[in-house]
Scaffold this active site. Structure first.
Site, short mmCIF file in Angstrom:
data_model
loop_
_atom_site.label_atom_id
_atom_site.label_comp_id
_atom_site.label_asym_id
_atom_site.label_seq_id
_atom_site.Cartn_x
_atom_site.Cartn_y
_atom_site.Cartn_z
N HIS A 1 58.16 66.62 73.54
CA HIS A 1 58.66 66.89 75.00
C HIS A 1 59.36 68.01 74.96
CE1 HIS A 1 60.29 66.38 78.98
NE2 HIS A 1 59.26 65.48 79.22
N ARG B 67 62.64 69.79 85.86
CA ARG B 67 62.11 71.13 86.11
C ARG B 67 61.11 71.02 87.24
NH1 ARG B 67 58.73 71.60 81.22
NH2 ARG B 67 59.45 69.36 80.65
#
Lengths: 241, 564
Positions: free
Chosen positions: B324, B344
């Site tokens: 990740h 994000r």
């Protein structure tokens, strides 16, 4: 294992160590460890009371106090840092009672409080607020129990949503209530019965069932990699909201 | 533990570039360049950490050392000491593992008329599912379609995915969302009932369905409650906790016929006779490939891969892991902790120590992770922590600037809480991040009905492979759970109605141990691993047998010298 000793010795030279007590025995552990990693540092292989190790699953409910202060405190072992003179106990699993229901039957009639039907005992809450003080997620537990008594499902949902179901509120309730299970029933009832269905989703499911995309997907499945790459590169990307 | 003083200059630089970054659109990396980047910097491509498997169905193909050790491992049982006639449970369908996929499989198998036993290693629902924060993909908005979802999945997976599995994934998706809602999952919604959907890395449309940043937790709470309710109602759904499977049982026709479970505390064995077995044991983060920290839960030790491999079931894409892009790099107490991609998708950008953007925030995960590794390792633009971790900034305060004050608190309560515990206010200052071991892209080979090549065996969720190819996109893991979990439950119930089992046997285990001997692999650890061994002993403990092997990483291990 020889390495571990070296690491440990080195750690003890460089790092401030704190004293903690596990089942009565004193251990020196580096400051900054969580209760969970401190137990492992002390040689314990944890079997129960350990799940996501990141504060999401509620498996590692912990009771602790201090040698100089007997007041009982509560927390998640994976999220609570050890402190000097901490006395630690893990709770393996909290067996709270739960009402039996069929979600189908929970659809409330106008003005009906299903939560009171499922958990009639909630009216005996006398507002000591211990549940709220115990909650490792800092939820307003007593408030959402009041909301449940009034049948305000929306507020129970809002206030209880971040619940990890660790069970500490039930452990602490002098009246034997199970706030986390009550809130779960409220949220399931809301999700299944009190929100408007998404029309887009329903429409799309019908389109898929009718086979609207089948021929096109079949074509994609048969396309060679070069063709797929071309189509992939040509996708129009919708801006983030 | 707020940020140390020496990091402040860099944090100021990040703040200073916010007005210009508000206007700036960082372009995405073109396909060809993207593959070069991943080849050079992604941990999967470091050949020195891969080796050829010497025995079993994948003999000759590559696997990371840590997985190879387990796949080539010794059985925990001596077949001559197990009495298969002493049956403790006799059921139609045994489901091994209870995260989202196992839970869904158990529910569907029961609905389809099977007597079901659900066996879990930890508690019901202690699984990676609860840690899934961002959401679940389903192409249900009018400007979206399963075709676009299909293209996104294939592109994200570098076109190595199994097309039949991708088709199943994207076509079942909208119904999976509805199914969860009918069980009482509370999706984030607009007032008219339509879902509040966000974009994610590598998706061309907004199709992420979320429940704040507790999506997986909400899904799991509901599934677990439904299992308990059905059990309490006396329906044919039983469960046992803290009893992982350690070996599958076959019949003399080579069909899967049950499993041996082990009580984690007493180490007593339980014999389960089952006409079909669903493996839903999840991932492998806790075997710490290449010593990486992980986002995974305590029990993620690749057990299902071992069980399946030992009965001759091939694995696919087992050499590819997902790192990740944004694991916590500071403070050290939460090293490797998942910082959801939703940060994000809501507008936070990834920034180097000079305050500059160096990658689009929503590239596919392998690309984003590789770009961060390059920025730190090659370009030297990372920030080093007091414990000598390295990372770049994830500029969360941009979210409130773009979307209005209060957005972070509303959309990311879990993240706010996690960092507040260490006196870091993510609405005001950025988070320091570095890639962390997150997901097993490959796994047990299955068909679209979730059946594995060994008759009577089914698999669902992270333990199976082929759906995501060599790289999974955000929001497709939780989707995978409910698409293939439901398919597995249904298929297993159907198989159980039709199959005629022969005589039970553990000959495959005898054969396996012979192969190990012939290949000279007796020194391999016992497997499945069950739990990582993080305990440190000051002195040797005579006769101490940990459940699992020590890993290259421990929660303190090397780091003990670095605690401050």
């Amino acid at each position: 294992m020889a390495d571990a000793t070296t690491v440990k010795e080195k750690a003890e030279q460089e790092v401030r160590m704190v004293d903690i007590y596990v089942t009565g025995k004193r251990y020196k552990v580096p400051e900054g460890l969580t209760i969970q990693t401190a137990l492992e540092y002390c040689g314990y292989n944890i079997i129960r009371s350990c799940g996501c190790r990141a504060g999401f699953c509620g498996a590692c409910s912990t009771i602790y106090n201090f040698t100089h202060d007997p007041t009982i405190r509560y927390g998640l072992a994976c999220q609570t840092r050890v402190e000097q003179d901490m006395v630690i106990t893990q709770i393996p699993f909290f067996p709270a009672a739960q009402a039996l229901y069929n979600l189908e039957d929970l659809k409330p009639e106008e003005g009906e409080n299903k939560l009171l039907t499922l958990y009639p005992d909630i009216i005996i809450c006398f507002g000591c607020n211990n549940c709220t003080k115990t909650c490792p997620q800092d939820l307003e537990v007593m408030e959402f129990i009041s909301d449940a008594i009034r049948g305000d499902i929306e507020k129970v949902y809002q206030k209880s949503f971040d619940c990890l179901m660790c069970g500490l509120c039930a452990a602490r309730c002098p009246q034997g209530l199970q706030p986390y299970n009550i809130a779960l029933a409220a949220r399931r009832l809301r999700g299944a019965h009190l929100t408007t269905r998404s029309q887009h989703n329903e429409d799309r499911i019908k389109e898929i069932e009718k086979g609207k995309f089948d021929a096109a997907i079949e074509k994609l499945k048969k396309a060679d990699e070069a063709e797929l790459r071309r189509m992939y590169a040509a996708r129009e990307i919708e801006p983030a909201l | 533990m707020p940020y140390p003083a020496y990091m402040e200059e860099s944090i100021h630089k990040v703040a200073a570039t916010r007005p210009s970054r508000l206007e700036e659109t960082f372009s995405r990396i073109p396909q060809a360049e993207r593959e070069d980047l991943v080849n050079e910097f992604h941990p999967d491509y470091k050949k020195e950490y891969l080796r050829e498997l010497k025995i079993g169905p994948n003999k000759g193909s590559l696997a990371p050392d840590e997985i190879a050790d387990l796949l080539e491992g010794n059985s925990r049982i001596d077949p001559d000491e197990v009495n298969l006639d002493d049956v403790d449970y006799d059921v139609d369908v045994l489901v091994i593992g209870c995260g989202g996929a196992g839970g869904a499989a158990a529910l569907l198998a029961e609905e389809n008329g099977a007597r079901v036993l659900l066996a879990t290693k930890l508690r019901l629902g202690d699984a990676n599912t609860v840690g899934a924060q961002a959401g679940t993909q389903a192409a249900d908005r009018p400007n979206d379609s399963p075709l676009l979802h299909y293209l996104d999945v294939m592109g994200g997976g570098h076109f190595t995915n199994d097309p039949d599995l991708v088709e199943a994934l994207v076509k079942d998706a909208p119904d999976a969302i509805r199914w969860l809602e009918s069980l009482g999952v509370n999706w984030d919604k607009e007032p008219d009932g339509s879902y509040h959907e966000l974009s994610g890395g590598g998706t061309c449309r907004r199709r992420m369905h979320s429940c704040r940043d507790y999506t997986g937790l909400e899904e799991m709470r509901v599934i677990r409650d439904e299992i308990r309710q059905r059990h309490m109602h006396g329906r044919t759904l039983d469960f046992v906790e803290f009893q992982p499977a350690i070996e599958l049982i076959l019949d003399d026709k080579g069909q899967v016929a049950g499993a041996i479970l082990m009580n984690l505390e007493t180490r007593e064995m339980t014999i389960v006779r089952a006409k079909a077995v669903v493996i839903a044991t999840g991932g492998m983060g806790r075997i710490h490939i290449q010593g990486f920290p992980t986002t995974n839960h305590y029990g993620a030790t690749a057990d299902g891969l071992v069980l399946a491999y030992r009965v001759g079931c091939p694995l696919i894409h087992i050499d590819t892991m997902q790192y990740h892009p944004t694991g916590a790099a500071f403070p050290v107490q939460i090293l490797g902790l998942l910082i959801t991609e939703k940060v994000r998708t809501l507008g936070a950008q990834v920034i180097n120590r000079d305050g500059d953007q160096f990658v689009h925030p929503l590239e596919a995960r392998d690309t984003e992770a590789s770009a961060i590794i390059r920025e730190c390792k090659q370009r030297g633009k990372g920030i080093t922590t007091p414990t000598e971790e390295i990372g770049v900034w994830l500029d969360s305060p941009m979210i409130d600037i773009i979307r209005g004050e209060g957005t972070i608190a509303r959309e990311l309560p879990a993240m706010v809480r996690q960092f507040a515990r260490f006196d870091i206010d993510i609405t005001k200052v950025p988070m320091l991040v570095y890639p962390t071991l997150h997901y097993q892209n490959g796994g047990i080979m299955i068909k679209a009905d979730a059946s594995a090549p060994v008759p009577g065996l089914f698999a669902a969720g992270e333990c199976e492979g082929g759906v995501h190819g060599r790289n999974r996109l955000i929001g497709n893991s939780t989707l995978d759970l409910f698409v293939f979990g439901r398919r597995a439950g249904k298929s297993a119930a159907k198989w159980a109605k039709e199959v005629k089992l022969g005589k039970f046997t553990l000959d495959h285990v005898r054969k396996w141990q012979r192969e190990i001997k012939e290949a000279g692999l007796e020194s391999r650890p016992v497997s499945p691993m069950l739990l990582p061994n993080y305990a440190k002993h000051e002195k040797p403990v005579p006769g101490f047998q940990p459940l699992g092997e020590a890993t290259a990483y421990t929660p303190f291990g090397d780091a003990t010298s670095r605690w401050i």
